[in-house]
Design an enzyme around this catalytic site. Structure first.
Site, mmCIF file in Angstrom:
data_model
loop_
_atom_site.group_PDB
_atom_site.id
_atom_site.type_symbol
_atom_site.label_atom_id
_atom_site.label_comp_id
_atom_site.label_asym_id
_atom_site.label_seq_id
_atom_site.Cartn_x
_atom_site.Cartn_y
_atom_site.Cartn_z
ATOM 1 N N ALA A 15 50.705 39.699 46.158
ATOM 2 C CA ALA A 15 51.429 38.702 46.951
ATOM 3 C C ALA A 15 52.873 38.570 46.457
ATOM 4 O O ALA A 15 53.807 38.490 47.254
ATOM 5 C CB ALA A 15 50.716 37.348 46.870
ATOM 6 N N ASP A 71 47.407 33.142 48.403
ATOM 7 C CA ASP A 71 48.265 33.814 47.415
ATOM 8 C C ASP A 71 49.710 33.891 47.909
ATOM 9 O O ASP A 71 50.659 33.641 47.152
ATOM 10 C CB ASP A 71 47.767 35.243 47.158
ATOM 11 C CG ASP A 71 46.474 35.285 46.367
ATOM 12 O OD1 ASP A 71 45.705 34.315 46.428
ATOM 13 O OD2 ASP A 71 46.232 36.303 45.696
ATOM 14 N N LEU A 117 48.807 44.338 37.262
ATOM 15 C CA LEU A 117 48.339 44.728 38.594
ATOM 16 C C LEU A 117 46.826 44.572 38.732
ATOM 17 O O LEU A 117 46.079 45.012 37.858
ATOM 18 C CB LEU A 117 48.678 46.200 38.865
ATOM 19 C CG LEU A 117 50.098 46.500 39.306
ATOM 20 C CD1 LEU A 117 51.061 46.450 38.137
ATOM 21 C CD2 LEU A 117 50.144 47.864 39.963
ATOM 22 N N GLY A 173 47.784 37.622 41.224
ATOM 23 C CA GLY A 173 48.556 37.657 42.470
ATOM 24 C C GLY A 173 49.733 38.607 42.467
ATOM 25 O O GLY A 173 50.770 38.329 43.077
HETATM 26 N N1 LIG Z 1 54.676 46.124 40.222
HETATM 27 C C1 LIG Z 1 54.149 46.641 41.338
HETATM 28 N N2 LIG Z 1 54.735 47.690 41.971
HETATM 29 C C2 LIG Z 1 54.200 48.192 43.091
HETATM 30 N N3 LIG Z 1 53.061 47.753 43.678
HETATM 31 C C3 LIG Z 1 52.445 46.723 43.094
HETATM 32 C C4 LIG Z 1 52.950 46.111 41.903
HETATM 33 N N4 LIG Z 1 52.134 45.099 41.568
HETATM 34 C C5 LIG Z 1 51.144 45.097 42.497
HETATM 35 N N5 LIG Z 1 51.320 46.061 43.409
HETATM 36 C C6 LIG Z 1 50.414 46.388 44.531
HETATM 37 O O1 LIG Z 1 49.367 45.436 44.529
HETATM 38 C C7 LIG Z 1 48.092 46.082 44.261
HETATM 39 C C8 LIG Z 1 47.196 45.153 43.459
HETATM 40 O O2 LIG Z 1 46.844 44.092 44.330
HETATM 41 P P1 LIG Z 1 45.454 43.347 44.270
HETATM 42 O O3 LIG Z 1 45.446 42.350 45.361
HETATM 43 O O4 LIG Z 1 44.337 44.329 44.203
HETATM 44 O O5 LIG Z 1 45.512 42.611 42.859
HETATM 45 P P2 LIG Z 1 46.319 41.317 42.406
HETATM 46 O O6 LIG Z 1 47.137 40.822 43.555
HETATM 47 O O7 LIG Z 1 47.041 41.618 41.161
HETATM 48 O O8 LIG Z 1 45.143 40.323 42.073
HETATM 49 P P3 LIG Z 1 44.527 39.136 42.995
HETATM 50 O O9 LIG Z 1 44.724 39.544 44.431
HETATM 51 O O10 LIG Z 1 43.102 39.088 42.598
HETATM 52 O O11 LIG Z 1 45.284 37.935 42.588
HETATM 53 C C9 LIG Z 1 48.472 47.380 43.544
HETATM 54 O O12 LIG Z 1 47.470 48.372 43.723
HETATM 55 C C10 LIG Z 1 49.763 47.742 44.275
HETATM 56 O O13 LIG Z 1 49.487 48.328 45.530
HETATM 57 C C1 LIG Z 2 39.816 36.779 46.536
HETATM 58 C C2 LIG Z 2 40.963 36.074 47.236
HETATM 59 O O1 LIG Z 2 40.499 34.785 47.655
HETATM 60 C C3 LIG Z 2 42.122 35.789 46.281
HETATM 61 C C4 LIG Z 2 42.736 36.992 45.602
HETATM 62 O O2 LIG Z 2 43.777 36.554 44.728
HETATM 63 C C5 LIG Z 2 41.379 36.886 48.432
HETATM 64 C C6 LIG Z 2 42.273 36.130 49.406
HETATM 65 O O3 LIG Z 2 42.376 34.922 49.334
HETATM 66 O O4 LIG Z 2 42.839 36.823 50.307
HETATM 67 MG MG LIG Z 3 46.251 40.415 45.468
#
Ligand SMILES: Nc1ncnc2c1ncn2[C@@H]1O[C@H](COP(=O)(O)OP(=O)(O)OP(=O)(O)O)[C@@H](O)[C@H]1O
Ligand SMILES: C[C@@](O)(CCO)CC(=O)[O-]
Ligand SMILES: [Mg+2]
EC number: 2.7.1.36
Length: 328
Positions: free
Chosen positions: A121, A164, A113, A118
């Site tokens: 997404a 994403d 997480l 991603g």
């Molecule tokens: N397995 C899961 N169960 C429930 N919610 C989740 C889970 N995985 C992710 N999430 C939701 O997504 C959030 C993380 O999203 P965030 O966009 O900050 O990071 P990411 O998508 O992992 O990274 P990035 O957007 O940089 O690729 C968590 O705080 C939660 O709200």
């Molecule tokens: C940082 C960012 O470019 C990617 C997050 O995975 C945000 C977005 O595209 O919405």
């Molecule tokens: Mg994200």
């Protein structure tokens, strides 16, 4: 009962800048979020997310009058944890017209997480797909991606790209520039990921870049320079020139670092990969902490990362052409 899964992704090029209309190239990887949905008759939403924890407690919430998770942490953290799934269900109710539909939602994920792979997404895409099908509606991948994008955009205060969610819904390598989302031919790249065990909050990191960009013209120029790197990267991808792709990933990392979204542990892992002979290395996703992506056909980078202080996990990532997958 319906179940869907959707993949996470790495960015070869272009995160952050893509929010301001520059192109970006993310690729789906074989790490997935699986979401199981069952309709409830009482209109409530109950969520069980075993990988999501607050204060060390697994998050389980909903289906009672006071539907807040039973964990003693500030409200803002609870909202941050639950808003993606809540937002996905809001989209499901809107697209199906079943405004009072209730669901039991169970989430299981291989994607760390907040680490740039991603996870948000993938969870949103799989949740929207499973819950709409539970109501008898099957969305095409492009429509599914568009709905999932609305959720990411809402959570990120209106500042999100379609990259994403489109990548997770369709799989493969994609190119996103504003509203233009398309699949891209990419060579089979030797991707290695290093994970520092940490996380960054995408919404906050995006907000940080936005204010830098408003304050300094050179920060706005940096965002545009990332766009130039991506356009060069597309040519290198079309030529299958892995060395050039790596060189451009290095450049992209430097520009992201200038925008303040790297961290000491991300930089340390990037340098460990370069020292081990990787073609290139950069942070992936929003940054702040989490993962780097490197290109190395040999085992050297993975081995070096596994001995690098601050790197909690190093693994090879297989690219996947499979986006959303309907399991039941
Ligand atoms: N397995 C899961 N169960 C429930 N919610 C989740 C889970 N995985 C992710 N999430 C939701 O997504 C959030 C993380 O999203 P965030 O966009 O900050 O990071 P990411 O998508 O992992 O990274 P990035 O957007 O940089 O690729 C968590 O705080 C939660 O709200
Ligand atoms: C940082 C960012 O470019 C990617 C997050 O995975 C945000 C977005 O595209 O919405
Ligand atoms: Mg994200």
């Amino acid at each position: 009962m319906t179940r869907s899964s959707a993949p996470g992704k790495v960015y070869l090029f272009g995160e952050h800048a893509v929010v301001y209309g520059e192109p970006a190239v993310p690729c789906a990887i074989e790490r997935r979020a699986r979401v199981e949905v069952e309709r409830r008759d009482d209109g409530h939403l109950r969520v069980n997310a075993e990988d999501l924890s607050l204060n060390g407690f697994t998050v389980e919430y909903g289906a009672t009058a006071d539907s807040r998770p039973d964990v003693d942490v500030p409200e803002s953290l609870v909202t941050a944890a639950t808003q993606y799934v809540d937002g996905a269900i809001e989209q499901v109710r809107a697209v199906t017209g079943a405004e009072d539909a209730g669901f039991d939602v169970t989430i299981e994920s291989d994607i760390p997480l907040g680490a740039g792979l991603g996870s948000s997404a993938a969870v949103v895409v799989a949740a929207i797909d499973a819950a709409t099908r539970e109501l008898g509606v099957t969305l095409e991948p492009a429509e599914l991606a568009a709905r999932a994008y609305r959720t990411e955009s809402q959570v990120q205060d209106g500042q999100a790209s379609r990259a994403d969610t489109f990548c997770s819904a369709t799989g493969g390598a994609v190119r996103v520039e504003g509203e233009d989302c398309r699949s891209l031919e990419a060579p089979d790249l030797p991707i290695v990921i290093g994970f520092d065990g940490g996380a960054g909050d995408t919404g906050q990191l995006v907000a940080g870049v936005r204010s830098l960009r408003e304050e300094y013209d050179f920060a706005a120029d940096t965002v545009e320079a990332i766009g130039d790197v991506v356009r060069n990267g597309e040519d290198a991808l079309a030529d299958g020139d892995v060395e050039e792709i790596g060189r451009l990933m290095d450049f992209n990392h430097g520009l992201l670092s200038a925008l303040g979204v790297s961290s000491r542990s991300l930089d340390t892992m990037v340098w460990a990969a370069r020292d081990a002979g990787a073609h290139g290395a950069k942070l992936t996703g929003a940054g702040g902490g989490g993962c780097i992506v490197a290109l190395d056909p040999t085992d050297e980078t993975e081995t070096a990362l596994s001995f690098t202080p601050g790197c909690e996990d190093a693994f090879r990532a297989e690219l996947t052409e499979t986006g959303v997958e309907r399991l039941e």
